[in-house]
Design an enzyme around this catalytic site. Structure first.
Site, PDB file in Angstrom:
ATOM      1  N   VAL A 159       5.515  -0.790   2.330  1.00 31.31           N
ATOM      2  CA  VAL A 159       4.522  -0.859   3.397  1.00 31.31           C
ATOM      3  C   VAL A 159       3.402  -1.757   2.907  1.00 31.31           C
ATOM      4  CG1 VAL A 159       2.954   0.420   4.886  1.00 31.31           C
ATOM      5  CG2 VAL A 159       5.097   1.472   4.141  1.00 31.31           C
ATOM      6  N   ILE A 165       0.823  -1.218   0.000  1.00 30.63           N
ATOM      7  CA  ILE A 165       0.000   0.000   0.000  1.00 30.63           C
ATOM      8  C   ILE A 165       0.854   1.265   0.000  1.00 30.63           C
ATOM      9  CG2 ILE A 165      -2.000  -1.058   1.098  1.00 30.63           C
ATOM     10  CD1 ILE A 165      -1.002   0.003   3.783  1.00 30.63           C
ATOM     11  N   GLY A 166       2.163   1.116   0.033  1.00 35.73           N
ATOM     12  CA  GLY A 166       3.032   2.281   0.043  1.00 35.73           C
ATOM     13  C   GLY A 166       4.476   1.887  -0.171  1.00 35.73           C
ATOM     14  N   GLU A 167       5.293   2.878  -0.442  1.00 36.01           N
ATOM     15  CA  GLU A 167       6.713   2.639  -0.710  1.00 36.01           C
ATOM     16  C   GLU A 167       7.486   3.875  -0.279  1.00 36.01           C
ATOM     17  OE1 GLU A 167       9.669  -0.012  -2.228  1.00 36.01           O
ATOM     18  OE2 GLU A 167       7.497  -0.319  -2.305  1.00 36.01           O
ATOM     19  N   GLY A 168       8.645   3.664   0.321  1.00 39.55           N
ATOM     20  CA  GLY A 168       9.476   4.788   0.737  1.00 39.55           C
ATOM     21  C   GLY A 168      10.930   4.394   0.771  1.00 39.55           C
ATOM     22  N   GLY A 169      11.774   5.322   1.252  1.00 40.56           N
ATOM     23  CA  GLY A 169      13.192   5.033   1.333  1.00 40.56           C
ATOM     24  C   GLY A 169      13.492   3.879   2.265  1.00 40.56           C
ATOM     25  N   LYS A 202       5.693  -2.203   7.839  1.00 36.72           N
ATOM     26  CA  LYS A 202       6.788  -1.588   7.094  1.00 36.72           C
ATOM     27  C   LYS A 202       8.076  -2.340   7.394  1.00 36.72           C
ATOM     28  CE  LYS A 202       8.326   2.595   8.260  1.00 36.72           C
ATOM     29  NZ  LYS A 202       8.411   4.073   8.366  1.00 36.72           N
ATOM     30  N   GLY A 217      11.465   1.216   2.854  1.00 36.85           N
ATOM     31  CA  GLY A 217      11.055  -0.046   2.266  1.00 36.85           C
ATOM     32  C   GLY A 217       9.568  -0.057   1.989  1.00 36.85           C
ATOM     33  N   ASP A 233      10.520  15.434   8.765  1.00 39.84           N
ATOM     34  CA  ASP A 233      10.059  14.992   7.450  1.00 39.84           C
ATOM     35  C   ASP A 233       8.547  15.179   7.327  1.00 39.84           C
ATOM     36  OD1 ASP A 233      10.412  14.055   4.887  1.00 39.84           O
ATOM     37  OD2 ASP A 233      10.448  11.932   5.440  1.00 39.84           O
TER      38      ASP A 233
END
Length: 292
Positions: free
Chosen positions: A41, A33-37, A54, A39, A141
């Site tokens: 989610v 359902i998500g992506e970030g620096g 996450k 890793g 952030d």
């Protein structure tokens, strides 16, 4: 029965890698359902309770130190508008949070959001940022994608991988500085509570104008060319123009001393007034839905 399951998950804060894999169907792509620096989610299911999971990506832009920092900060925080950390999997540097079904504030804004909800969310975020004195959170952030919404659009501040917690002495809030190498929104080489106020000001402008790309970060630059109320996102409905303009006129100053103190109510009076107007306006709008 559901309440008992929620309680047992909260009490059991350490999960095994096998529990995490089972909860996410082995991190199946359909559950991402998500992506970030840090890793990916994933949405997961732990004993019938939906959660967001996450996991640290090997060689990602965020690493083990960010994982430790987020665990440390969130384990000390309890606030209705800060995302709740349910538990961790130490084997895989995995964090397990409450699941918030309405996604990020950026996603929600793109689908349309009434001004009353935008103002309420801003008040909720200010409350989260101002909480837990004498230990101040320096989030570092703050942005639309790190604000998550539950099924009633109540907000939760997340993304604490670059956050820091420092002690605030009375009357010295403006002097707090933690020198670091931040990887979040503000990359100045030092983190302060004023850094978050600057980022919060950008979020204010994004919610009031509806502009998330190429944002005018200082409305004063437009004076003499356009009226401030013309910058308001009218798709959100009829804003209270005078008070909205006052909030919109807030400066995202690069000078730290010119930024309002997040805990000082007097410096956020325009937001308080708008919040008070938003509550009855929201009730009136719901009531008018039944008018003929």
């Amino acid at each position: 029965m559901v309440a008992e399951r929620k309680s047992s998950i909260h009490d059991e804060s350490i999960f095994s890698i096998s529990q995490i894999r089972k909860a996410t169907n082995n991190f199946h792509s359909e559950n991402i359902i998500g992506e970030g620096g840090y890793g990916p989610v994933c949405k997961g299911d732990l004993d019938g309770i939906p959660v967001a999971i996450k996991s640290l990506r090997p060689h990602g832009t965020q690493g083990f130190s960010e994982y430790q920092e987020e665990v440390m900060v969130l384990s000390k925080l309890e606030h209705p508008h800060i995302v709740k950390l349910i538990g961790v999997c130490q084997e895989s540097c995995t964090l397990v949070y409450e699941y918030l079904p309405n996604g990020t504030l950026l996603d929600r804004l793109s689908k349309g959001l009434p001004w009353e909800d935008r103002v309420r969310i801003l008040a909720e975020l200010r409350s989260a940022l101002a909480s837990h004195r004498p230990n101040a959170i320096i989030h570092a952030d703050l942005k639309l994608t790190n604000v998550l919404l539950d099924d009633g659009d109540a907000s939760r501040l997340g993304g604490f991988g670059t956050a820091r917690m420092v002690h605030v002495k009375p009357l010295e809030e403006e002097t707090i500085i933690r020198r670091t190498n931040p990887k979040g929104t503000i990359g100045t080489g030092e983190l302060t509570t004023e850094s978050d106020v600057y980022a919060f000001g950008v979020v204010i402008l994004q919610l009031l104008t509806g502009l998330v790309d190429g944002l005018i970060t200082s409305p004063r630059k437009c004076e003499g060319r356009v009226k401030l109320h013309s910058l308001l996102d009218m798709s959100a409905g009829p804003w209270p123009e005078v008070d909205s303009e006052r909030l919109l006129n807030w400066r995202c100053s690069m000078e730290r001393k010119q930024r309002p103190v997040i805990t000082c109510d007097a410096e956020w009076k325009s937001l308080q007034i708008l919040t008070a107007k938003a509550a009855p306006a929201k009730k009136a709008r719901k009531w008018n839905c039944f008018a003929f």
